[in-house]
Design a protein around this motif. Structure first.
Motif, short mmCIF file in Angstrom:
data_model
loop_
_atom_site.label_atom_id
_atom_site.label_comp_id
_atom_site.label_asym_id
_atom_site.label_seq_id
_atom_site.Cartn_x
_atom_site.Cartn_y
_atom_site.Cartn_z
N HIS A 115 -13.60 19.16 1.85
CA HIS A 115 -13.65 17.90 2.62
C HIS A 115 -14.63 18.02 3.79
N SER A 141 -5.98 13.42 5.71
CA SER A 141 -5.62 13.17 4.32
C SER A 141 -4.11 13.03 4.21
N GLY A 142 -3.61 13.10 2.96
CA GLY A 142 -2.18 12.99 2.76
C GLY A 142 -1.45 14.26 3.18
N GLY A 143 -2.17 15.35 3.32
CA GLY A 143 -1.53 16.62 3.67
C GLY A 143 -2.00 17.20 4.99
N GLU A 169 0.39 10.65 5.25
CA GLU A 169 1.83 10.54 4.96
C GLU A 169 2.42 9.36 5.71
N PRO A 183 -0.48 4.37 -3.55
CA PRO A 183 -0.49 4.99 -2.22
C PRO A 183 -0.67 3.95 -1.12
N GLY A 184 -0.01 4.21 -0.01
CA GLY A 184 0.08 3.21 1.06
C GLY A 184 -1.22 2.95 1.79
N THR A 307 -11.70 10.81 -1.06
CA THR A 307 -10.46 11.30 -1.69
C THR A 307 -10.82 12.54 -2.52
O1 KG4 Z 1 -7.57 13.55 0.43
P1 KG4 Z 1 -6.60 12.85 -0.43
O2 KG4 Z 1 -7.12 12.13 -1.66
O3 KG4 Z 1 -5.46 13.82 -0.94
C1 KG4 Z 1 -4.91 14.82 -0.15
O4 KG4 Z 1 -3.98 14.48 0.61
O5 KG4 Z 1 -5.40 15.95 -0.25
O6 KG4 Z 1 -5.83 11.81 0.52
C2 KG4 Z 1 -4.82 10.97 0.05
C3 KG4 Z 1 -4.36 10.13 1.23
C4 KG4 Z 1 -3.14 9.27 0.91
O7 KG4 Z 1 -2.19 9.45 1.93
C5 KG4 Z 1 -3.71 7.86 0.90
O8 KG4 Z 1 -2.76 6.87 1.29
C6 KG4 Z 1 -4.81 7.99 1.93
O9 KG4 Z 1 -5.39 9.24 1.66
N1 KG4 Z 1 -5.83 6.92 1.81
C7 KG4 Z 1 -6.04 6.01 2.76
C8 KG4 Z 1 -7.01 5.12 2.26
N2 KG4 Z 1 -7.37 5.55 1.01
C9 KG4 Z 1 -6.63 6.67 0.76
N3 KG4 Z 1 -5.48 5.87 3.98
C10 KG4 Z 1 -5.89 4.83 4.73
N4 KG4 Z 1 -6.81 3.92 4.31
C11 KG4 Z 1 -7.39 4.03 3.10
N5 KG4 Z 1 -8.29 3.13 2.71
#
Ligand code: KG4
Length: 340
Positions: A115, A141-143, A169, A183-184, A307
């Motif tokens: 990233h 990110s999500g984590g 999250e 996903p939110g 992502t």
């Molecule tokens: O980096 P990623 O694909 O996966 C990992 O967590 O490693 O990130 C996923 C996260 C999820 O929580 C998703 O809701 C968030 O990224 N996400 C967003 C948007 N697109 C994806 N959050 C806010 N606004 C967005 N447009």
């Protein structure tokens, strides 16, 4: 001779493979798993099974799109962690088997480093727009939710990070709580565009230094919505756009407060964002705006590289390979950053 790297990413719920030649992207294939939608979050067991089904067709497609045969590959880069262990095992085992079969080196990559380097993925016919070293990256990110100083492609220091939930999250859980879907992040982003971000206020955390906390604001939204719904069962439906806009603004304010502090403390003016949440349209606008006010040079990765994707793993692997690094076949994946 050209260095041709196959990248493999399987840390969470996206199975991805990419091919780069001398740092330039030839292909990037992503199979996103839809199976989790019904559960409102990633189910680790289902994620591993889907990776197992997807990995062969995804790698084959990446190679054929790139016009590269397996015999032309120089090395295979793969995500070793952090992430879901069962998911990581699929990519790691596949990389090991393919490396062994082709008798070429494998190179492990830290997912977060991928990233951090997303702005270094070069593409044919596109202008190169890379930050200078050292730069700061807001990795969201999500984590993870971190502010990272990147000194060169292989060396980085975490200056601050979340002490509880990641900001992704918070987006995902709050969307689930309001019954909006998963996903939110993208759902809240889209609804927020039609809402008033000044309508509702949520309690902000007071955390020392450059660390973050997102569990309090999540609870603040939960109690607020619960009380309002008790008085009017249609409260969410009537107010969802304003709720999303206000909650999103609160999250972005928290992220920016610490990023501005980090930039002031370090004197660094090249600022990047990365990770799934960096796809958020309001966050992207706000970073550019703050940059204009403060004399930053801001770097936003293309949406397809925000992502999870294997292009970022391939580019990080390329830098490791050029530095002479190779990973022994005895390597095992790790789920946590601290185990790296
Ligand atoms: O980096 P990623 O694909 O996966 C990992 O967590 O490693 O990130 C996923 C996260 C999820 O929580 C998703 O809701 C968030 O990224 N996400 C967003 C948007 N697109 C994806 N959050 C806010 N606004 C967005 N447009």
């Amino acid at each position: 001779m050209a260095d041709i790297i196959l990248g493999i990413e399987s840390s969470c719920d996206d199975t991805s493979a990419a091919v780069i030649r001398d740092g330039c992207l030839l292909s990037n294939v992503i199979a996103s798993q839809q199976v989790h939608k019904d559960y409102g979050g990633v189910v680790p067991e289902l994620a591993s099974r889907s990776h197992e089904l997807n990995i062969v067709p995804v790698v084959s497609q990446a190679l054929s799109k790139a016009g590269v045969t397996p015999g032309e590959l120089t090395a295979i880069a793969f995500t070793r962690g952090p992430g879901l262990l069962g998911s990581l095992l699929v990519g790691t085992s596949f990389a090991k088997a393919m490396g062994l079969a082709l008798d070429i080196p494998i190179v492990m990559v830290n997912h977060l480093q991928g990233h951090l380097l997303a702005n270094f993925i070069r593409q044919q016919g596109k202008e190169v727009c890379e930050p200078g070293f050292p730069y700061l990256c807001l990795l969201v990110s999500g984590g993870n939710s971190q502010i990272v100083r990147v000194d060169d492609p292989l060396h980085f220091t975490i200056l601050g990070q979340t002490i509880d939930d990641a900001v992704g999250e918070a987006f995902d859980k709050c969307s689930k709580m309001m019954g909006l879907g998963y996903p939110g992040g993208p759902i809240i982003d889209s609804l927020a565009k039609q809402g008033d971000s000044g309508r509702f206020k949520f309690a902000k955390p007071h955390i020392a230094g450059l660390d973050y906390s997102f569990s309090g604001i999540k609870t603040s939204l939960l109690y607020f919505v619960r009380d309002q719904v008790a008085a009017d069962p249609d409260f969410i439906e009537k107010n969802k756009c304003d709720l999303c806009a206000s909650f999103q603004k609160a999250l972005i304010d928290i992220l920016l407060d610490k990023l501005i502090k980090a930039a002031a403390q370090t004197g660094i003016k090249d600022i990047c964002i990365g990770g799934g949440v960096s796809a958020n349209s309001a966050l992207r606008q706000r970073i550019v705006l703050e940059g204009q006010k403060r004399g930053w040079r801001t770097f936003l990765p293309e949406l397809k590289f925000t992502t999870d994707n294997a292009a970022m793993i391939a580019i990080a692997g390329y830098y490791h390979y050029k530095a002479g690094e190779q990973t022994p076949l005895s390597v095992a994946p790790v789920s946590r950053m601290s185990d790296f």
